[in-house]
Design a protein around this motif. Structure first.
Motif: not given
Length: 692
Positions: A572-583
């Motif tokens: 739904l978000t297009g964001k990968a959980p493995s990204q270093a930081a979402l904010n």
């Protein structure tokens, strides 16, 4: 008196004919309405038996033409298409057999069970039948033998047994017959029809392939005990004689050619003797020819020797870390033309190539391929190998066999189990066969090497498609595709959980959701966490693991639900959980979504590629809420997977009604016109040796 007589005289002929025509039209309209109402009643009986969730208006059977999956022609039900509609159970008598105008029936990819009703022969107009991918059992349905107009019949992927009836050869109009992945036995009957598509692979058939079918591809007969044609000659059959050198067939001289061309001419003169120079020339030419032939043989032997020893000369694939693409995202699947090499040469930096450690062992196959293996270990080692990706459990390769078949091979690392323990656990994984799970087809075990062979999924992983290329050339995943992927993955997890109260996948993430050419999803890597040591088990940094999990090799079903919830958020978000930081605070994906939703900025959560679908925004919010429920911190607060599947099915039905189209029907319409990927010839990329 004359006037009175005139009053009782019959009406003029024209008036009588007009009156008769009106009466006939009224009777025909009444009959047509009755027939449509009868069709509607038959469909409602069918729904009550196998698909109570179908949203058909049961109060008025005459409205059947407006029901989902139903198409009418001439005021009668002519087409019924419900592929992948979660139908389950046995089709009873008095339902489909009463649809006398039905010419196309597609109920594939459901869970229909048992034998088909005998009165299905009453649907005498049937031309196209697609029942593949169900759980039908019993013998070949005799009802189809009473349908002389049948053109396409697909019964693959069921549990049908017994012989293929010889009466099938009497269906004169039959063009497509797909019976793969069943348990048919005996010989193939003599089929006289000029079939366009035919497949009986992975059945218990034996004997010789009939002459009329020997032009079919080899893949149509794999996994059987058949012989002849593309599978090679049967015992006692003469092998096809090779053409003479130069490709020109020998042309024997006639015994009598009228006296011409013989040693003695028609005039009785003796032929001239060869001169000494001619004899010397012939001798020298023969010697030179023999020398050239010997030279060619030496060259071929040298080349063959180099090919066999090339695995010792080539270095193993580079162990350098993968390149990180723009945006901080690391695609888990890497493909490079430079990575292509023979399978025998692949290896870990500190492990010998495969060819040095596989003597005396063989591949162990599962399912129908266990009886007749479609290839052996030597075939696999000779295959060209290309690195697809490296993960916590090992390295995955795309292997193209010499036959053109393509498979995926996972080379496990850090397996600490003994051979009996490994074989016991891998057998449990191999027995798990489901349409939404990538099946384990075979494995190889030795002290130094453990290989797993799977179907090859040409579109790669959901992670690669979702996060790989975000540039201008990217084809975005629309809402329908994403919701279909979510439903397929949910059904796969649900099936795993249904096998045992303690059964779990153990490593649900987007890189383990693989896609075929039509973007249909399947789960991979099921159960592998139980095979490897603690050093290979994925860490919590991946962002999918439930907070209560301390040993990644022991994951509960509720922990699977948490991981699936993260997967939904990723879709739904297009964001990968493995990204270093979402904010700035490095909050994980579930907490970031919850914080945005609490701030009443729900629209900010969704992937920009989804915001264009405003008509289904409510359905996207419903799926978002389901994902949030799945990632609840307390395990008991999370829903079960059957509940998750029901909610996604409801969301999809709602969005399909709003958009006025049914994506599943669109995806399968090509098959029902004889142009689906399961019935196309193999592409140049290679075919799946385990698939129809």
């Amino acid at each position: 008196m004359r006037a009175a007589w005139r009053g009782v005289m019959p009406a003029p002929p024209a008036v009588a004919l007009a009156t008769l025509g009106v009466l006939l039209l009224a009777a025909a309209a009444s009959t047509m309405a009755d027939d449509l109402a009868g069709d509607g009643r038959a469909l409602l009986a069918f729904r009550d038996a196998v698909g109570k969730h179908l949203a058909w208006n049961g109060s008025d059977p005459a409205t059947a033409c407006s029901w989902t999956g139903v198409t009418c022609e001439g005021g009668r039900v002519a087409v019924l298409r419900l592929p992948g509609a979660a139908l389950s159970g046995r089709v009873p008598e008095g339902t489909l057999g009463n649809l006398t105008a039905l010419h196309t029936l597609s109920l594939r990819l459901n869970a229909l069970t048992g034998a088909l009703p005998g009165d299905l022969a009453g649907a005498s107009a049937l031309r196209n039948v697609f029942l593949n991918g169900n759980r039908l059992s019993g013998e070949f349905p005799r009802a189809f033998l009473a349908l002389p107009g049948l053109i396409r019949l697909a019964l693959g992927g069921n549990d049908l047994t017994g012989a293929i009836p010889k009466e099938v050869g009497g269906l004169a109009r039959l063009k497509v017959l797909l019976l793969e992945n069943n348990r048919f036995s005996g010989e193939i009957p003599d089929l006289k029809q000029p079939l366009q598509q035919f497949n009986v692979s992975f059945n218990q058939l034996n004997g010789s392939i009939p002459a009329t079918l020997r032009s079919m591809p080899r893949s149509a007969f794999l996994g059987t005990g058949l012989c002849g044609g593309p599978l090679g000659p049967c015992p006692g059959e003469p092998s096809p004689s090779p053409s003479p050198a130069g490709g020109q067939p020998a042309s024997p001289r006639p015994a009598n050619d009228g006296g011409k061309g013989t040693n003695e001419g028609g005039s009785g003169k003796k032929s001239k003797k060869l001169s000494g120079g001619a004899i010397a020339g012939i001798a020298i030419g023969s010697a030179i020819g023999a020398a050239l032939l010997l030279f060619l043989l030496v060259c071929l032997c040298c080349r063959s020797g180099r090919t066999k020893t090339r695995s010792m000369e080539m270095p193993p694939p580079s162990s350098a870390p993968p390149v990180v693409t723009g945006g901080g995202r690391k695609p888990p699947e890497m493909t490079s033309a430079a990575a292509v090499a023979p399978m025998a040469t692949v290896g870990h930096p500190h492990v010998s190539p495969l060819g040095q450690s596989t003597s005396g062992k063989k591949l162990i196959f599962f399912g129908s391929a266990a009886a007749v293996a479609p290839f052996d270990l030597e075939d696999l080692l000779r295959a060209s190998a290309e690195v697809l990706g490296k993960g916590a459990f090992g390295t995955t390769y795309k292997a193209v066999l010499e036959s053109g078949a393509t498979v995926a091979v996972k080379r496990l690392k850090d397996v600490t189990l003994s051979e009996p323990e490994f074989r016991e656990r891998i057998a449990d994984i191999g027995e798990l066969q489901h349409e939404f799970i990538v099946p384990l087809r075979a494995y190889y075990y030795s002290k130094d090497e453990k290989l797993l062979v799977y179907d090859f999924m040409p579109m790669g992983s959901l992670s690669a498609v979702l996060h790989g290329n975000r540039g201008s050339g990217r084809t975005p995943l629309n809402w329908e595709t994403r919701s279909s992927i979510a439903l397929a993955a949910a059904r796969g997890v649900e099936y795993i959980h249904s096998t045992s109260s303690s059964a779990s996948h153990g490593n649900i993430k987007s890189s383990n959701v693989l896609l075929n050419k039509s973007y249909q999803a399947r789960l991979s890597d099921n159960g592998l966490s139980a095979l490897v040591g603690p050093s290979s088990a994925p860490t919590r940094a991946s962002g999918y693991r439930a907070p209560e999990v301390t040993d990644p090799r022991r994951v509960s079903q509720k922990a699977d639900v948490y991981s699936f919830g993260v997967l939904l958020l990723e879709l739904l978000t297009g964001k990968a959980p493995s990204q270093a930081a979402l904010n700035d605070e490095g909050v994980d994906l579930p907490r970031w979504v919850q914080s945005v939703v609490r701030s009443e900025w729900t629209a900010e959560v969704f992937d920009m590629e989804l915001l264009r679908y405003q008509s289904v925004e409510e359905q996207m919010v419903q799926l978002l809420q389901l994902a949030i429920d799945c990632v609840a911190q307390v395990p008991d607060a999370r829903p079960s997977m059957p509940h998750v599947v029901l909610r996604i099915e409801k969301i999809k039905r709602s969005s399909e009604r709003l958009e006025g189209r049914d994506q599943q029907q669109q995806q399968t319409s090509n098959l029902e016109e004889g142009d689906d990927q399961t019935s196309k010839p193999e592409s140049a990329e290679g075919f799946n040796p385990f698939a129809p």
